[in-house]
Scaffold this motif. Structure first.
Motif, PDB file in Angstrom:
ATOM      1  N   GLU A 155       0.925  -0.989   0.178  1.00 31.19           N
ATOM      2  CA  GLU A 155       0.004   0.057  -0.055  1.00 31.19           C
ATOM      3  C   GLU A 155       0.834   1.111  -0.008  1.00 31.19           C
ATOM      4  N   ASN A 156       1.881   1.223   0.635  1.00 28.19           N
ATOM      5  CA  ASN A 156       2.809   2.494   0.641  1.00 28.19           C
ATOM      6  C   ASN A 156       4.318   1.903   0.321  1.00 28.19           C
ATOM      7  N   PRO A 157       4.467   1.738  -0.872  1.00 30.44           N
ATOM      8  CA  PRO A 157       6.050   1.256  -1.318  1.00 30.44           C
ATOM      9  C   PRO A 157       7.034   2.435  -1.334  1.00 30.44           C
ATOM     10  N   PHE A 158       8.194   2.100  -1.419  1.00 31.29           N
ATOM     11  CA  PHE A 158       9.225   3.428  -1.589  1.00 31.29           C
ATOM     12  C   PHE A 158       9.199   3.435  -3.290  1.00 31.29           C
ATOM     13  N   ILE A 159       9.103   4.620  -3.436  1.00 35.60           N
ATOM     14  CA  ILE A 159       9.228   5.023  -5.014  1.00 35.60           C
ATOM     15  C   ILE A 159      10.105   6.144  -4.953  1.00 35.60           C
ATOM     16  N   CYS A 160      11.320   5.592  -6.010  1.00 38.09           N
ATOM     17  CA  CYS A 160      12.601   6.287  -6.183  1.00 38.09           C
ATOM     18  C   CYS A 160      12.422   7.769  -6.765  1.00 38.09           C
ATOM     19  N   ALA A 161      13.486   8.450  -6.568  1.00 38.28           N
ATOM     20  CA  ALA A 161      13.439   9.778  -7.387  1.00 38.28           C
ATOM     21  C   ALA A 161      13.270   9.653  -8.886  1.00 38.28           C
ATOM     22  N   GLU A 162      13.944   8.701  -9.562  1.00 40.01           N
ATOM     23  CA  GLU A 162      14.229   8.562 -10.727  1.00 40.01           C
ATOM     24  C   GLU A 162      12.597   8.118 -11.473  1.00 40.01           C
ATOM     25  N   SER A 163      11.954   7.403 -10.632  1.00 42.74           N
ATOM     26  CA  SER A 163      10.624   6.874 -11.036  1.00 42.74           C
ATOM     27  C   SER A 163       9.762   8.135 -10.979  1.00 42.74           C
ATOM     28  N   ARG A 164       9.701   8.959  -9.929  1.00 43.40           N
ATOM     29  CA  ARG A 164       8.844  10.203  -9.787  1.00 43.40           C
ATOM     30  C   ARG A 164       9.271  11.083 -10.821  1.00 43.40           C
ATOM     31  N   LEU A 165      10.518  11.354 -11.240  1.00 42.32           N
ATOM     32  CA  LEU A 165      10.991  12.228 -12.342  1.00 42.32           C
ATOM     33  C   LEU A 165      10.262  11.636 -13.651  1.00 42.32           C
ATOM     34  N   ASN A 166      10.435  10.446 -13.958  1.00 44.74           N
ATOM     35  CA  ASN A 166      10.037   9.935 -15.310  1.00 44.74           C
ATOM     36  C   ASN A 166       8.553   9.833 -15.298  1.00 44.74           C
ATOM     37  N   ASN A 167       7.810  10.065 -14.534  1.00 47.46           N
ATOM     38  CA  ASN A 167       6.449  10.249 -14.524  1.00 47.46           C
ATOM     39  C   ASN A 167       5.866  11.722 -14.298  1.00 47.46           C
ATOM     40  N   GLY A 168       6.919  12.635 -14.254  1.00 48.04           N
ATOM     41  CA  GLY A 168       6.407  14.167 -14.234  1.00 48.04           C
ATOM     42  C   GLY A 168       6.034  14.328 -12.534  1.00 48.04           C
ATOM     43  N   LEU A 169       6.518  13.548 -11.746  1.00 51.75           N
ATOM     44  CA  LEU A 169       6.037  13.926 -10.220  1.00 51.75           C
ATOM     45  C   LEU A 169       7.217  14.272  -9.282  1.00 51.75           C
ATOM     46  N   SER A 170       7.997  15.394  -9.934  1.00 49.79           N
ATOM     47  CA  SER A 170       9.147  15.670  -9.111  1.00 49.79           C
ATOM     48  C   SER A 170       8.844  16.398  -7.878  1.00 49.79           C
ATOM     49  N   THR A 171       7.649  17.131  -7.840  1.00 47.79           N
ATOM     50  CA  THR A 171       7.655  17.852  -6.578  1.00 47.79           C
ATOM     51  C   THR A 171       6.689  16.942  -5.823  1.00 47.79           C
ATOM     52  N   ASP A 172       6.992  17.208  -4.336  1.00 49.62           N
ATOM     53  CA  ASP A 172       6.257  16.306  -3.089  1.00 49.62           C
ATOM     54  C   ASP A 172       4.820  16.517  -3.415  1.00 49.62           C
ATOM     55  N   SER A 173       4.443  17.943  -3.575  1.00 50.02           N
ATOM     56  CA  SER A 173       3.064  18.115  -3.474  1.00 50.02           C
ATOM     57  C   SER A 173       2.082  17.393  -4.621  1.00 50.02           C
ATOM     58  N   THR A 174       2.702  17.472  -5.907  1.00 53.65           N
ATOM     59  CA  THR A 174       2.188  16.757  -6.894  1.00 53.65           C
ATOM     60  C   THR A 174       2.374  15.043  -6.864  1.00 53.65           C
TER      61      THR A 174
END
Length: 422
Positions: A378-397
């Motif tokens: 339910e709450n896996p760790f998502i790495c910074a690279e995965s966030r960036l690749n999906n356009g989710l670089s900011t914490d709020s987004t």
């Protein structure tokens, strides 16, 4: 800020007709002919405000409502003609009874409920409506559009004054009216949930047939939820007060054959080619709304945003969220000049059973790396690279989009009857 055609039409109308507001201020209401409104937009579209979210901005700012009182005439007043529906409370309801369609029916299948009329026919054929009425014999006697008889009701305005609505000869639409020996059962059917709706849809048929018949008339609001769930909420109008009677709420389930092994979803591989298509990572929490929106695009034609969302309790900024989510899934594409249509895959999904359609969408969503991480936790760790690749670089987004991931996960697991592995 997004402005709809109704926003513009009502703004222009009130700007060019200042006497309307003066009339409301002096008398509590103002009656307007459709011939006058036609100068700004087709009246039936201009006055179709089925949900609070659809209320034009200028009307919302001025607390003005619009209700038909006579054919081609509308009453404007500072009343609130919407009834709230606690959909969060509905989610916790335990199923009262399970039903099945007769085996000899070949033209109506539990796995292929794709419209309000099919949902209502299934409720009747399976015996749900008979159970509501506690009768053996129940006959479909009312369906479709007609013109009303004369009746009257009143709503309290923002100044606590009563505004009366004398109704005569307005157009009504009834999804289904079923008569037994003792009374008439009216049902307003909806695909998916709405947290509010215009009283006109429930109150006008209730008062009309109460005036016409010498037997009691009862009204139910029926929500069909993907997975064969039928929510029946009694609507009452007593001492001038319209309300939903949650005490009488019933939840029925229609048996659907399990056509696949949903546990296979856990074997979904990551494949970045199956999602995206130029759309942002989804921010549309209601998977049920997505599924119903897909069904509403069944005709092979172009749809504008206003056409697509006319029957949804969503504000215009949410329209893009849901359309972008369907584009991200590869089911819809945007055409020139702001029109949308189904992709080939989107059309193919409409031919599948309900479970198969949901399973395909689940496999597609979980082929994304962030969604896939949530398959097993339910709450896996998502790495910074995965966030960036999906356009989710900011914490709020990132946090807003993860809410959608969790909402889809919960919904898809529920509908597919999947037991979580964590």
């Amino acid at each position: 800020m997004t402005y709809t055609l109704n926003d513009v039409a009502w703004y222009d109308f009130l700007q060019e007709n200042p006497a309307v507001l003066q009339c409301i201020d002096s008398y509590g209401f103002c009656d307007v002919q459709s011939s006058v409104l036609k100068n700004y937009r087709e009246p039936r579209l201009m006055c179709k405000i089925d949900f609070l979210e659809q209320q034009p901005k200028i009307l919302k700012q001025l607390s003005i409502s619009v209700l038909a009182i006579v054919n081609k005439q509308y009453r404007l007043a500072r009343t609130h003609p919407f009834i709230d529906i606690n959909t969060n409370w509905l989610q916790d309801k335990v199923i009262d009874k399970t039903f099945a369609l007769p085996n000899y029916l070949h033209s109506l299948a539990a796995a292929h409920i794709t419209s309000e009329s099919k949902a209502l026919d299934a409720a009747y054929a399976s015996g749900m409506l008979h159970e509501l009425e506690q009768v053996q014999y129940l006959h479909l006697t009312v369906r479709g559009r007609s013109y009303s008889t004369n009746f009257e009701f009143a709503l309290t305005d923002i100044h606590d004054y009563k505004v009366h609505y004398p109704v005569a000869g307005v157009q009504l639409e009834v999804d289904g009216g079923y008569e037994s020996q003792n009374r008439l059962l009216l049902v307003e059917a909806k695909m998916g949930f709405a947290n509010n709706m215009n009283l006109r849809q429930l109150l006008y048929p209730q008062l009309n047939y109460s005036a016409l018949l010498r037997k009691p008339v009862v009204t139910y609001l029926m929500f069909y939820e993907t997975g064969g769930l039928f929510h029946f909420l009694p609507f009452t109008y007593y001492n001038g007060i319209p309300q939903i009677n949650y005490v009488g709420y019933r939840l029925f389930k229609l048996e659907q054959p399990m056509l696949l092994n949903p546990q296979q979803l856990f074997n979904t591989p990551i494949n970045p080619m199956l999602t995206g298509f130029g759309a942002p990572f989804p921010q549309a929490d209601s998977m049920d709304t997505l599924l119903n929106l897909l069904l509403s695009m069944a005709a092979d034609e172009l749809y504008s945003k206003e056409e697509l969302f006319a029957d949804y309790a969503l504000v215009p900024r949410q329209w893009d969220y849901y359309l972008n989510a369907l584009i991200w899934l590869g089911l819809v594409f945007k055409c020139a000049e702001g029109y949308f249509r189904l992709t080939l895959i989107g059309h193919q999904l409409l031919e599948l059973s309900e479970q198969e359609r949901v399973f395909y969408i689940a496999q597609t969503a979980f082929s994304n790396d962030i969604f896939n991480a949530h398959l097993h936790a339910e709450n896996p760790f998502i790495c910074a690279e995965s966030r960036l690749n999906n356009g989710l670089s900011t914490d709020s987004t990132f946090q807003r989009r993860i809410q959608t991931v969790k909402a889809w996960r919960w919904y898809l697991f529920q509908v597919l009857r999947i037991n979580s592995r964590n």
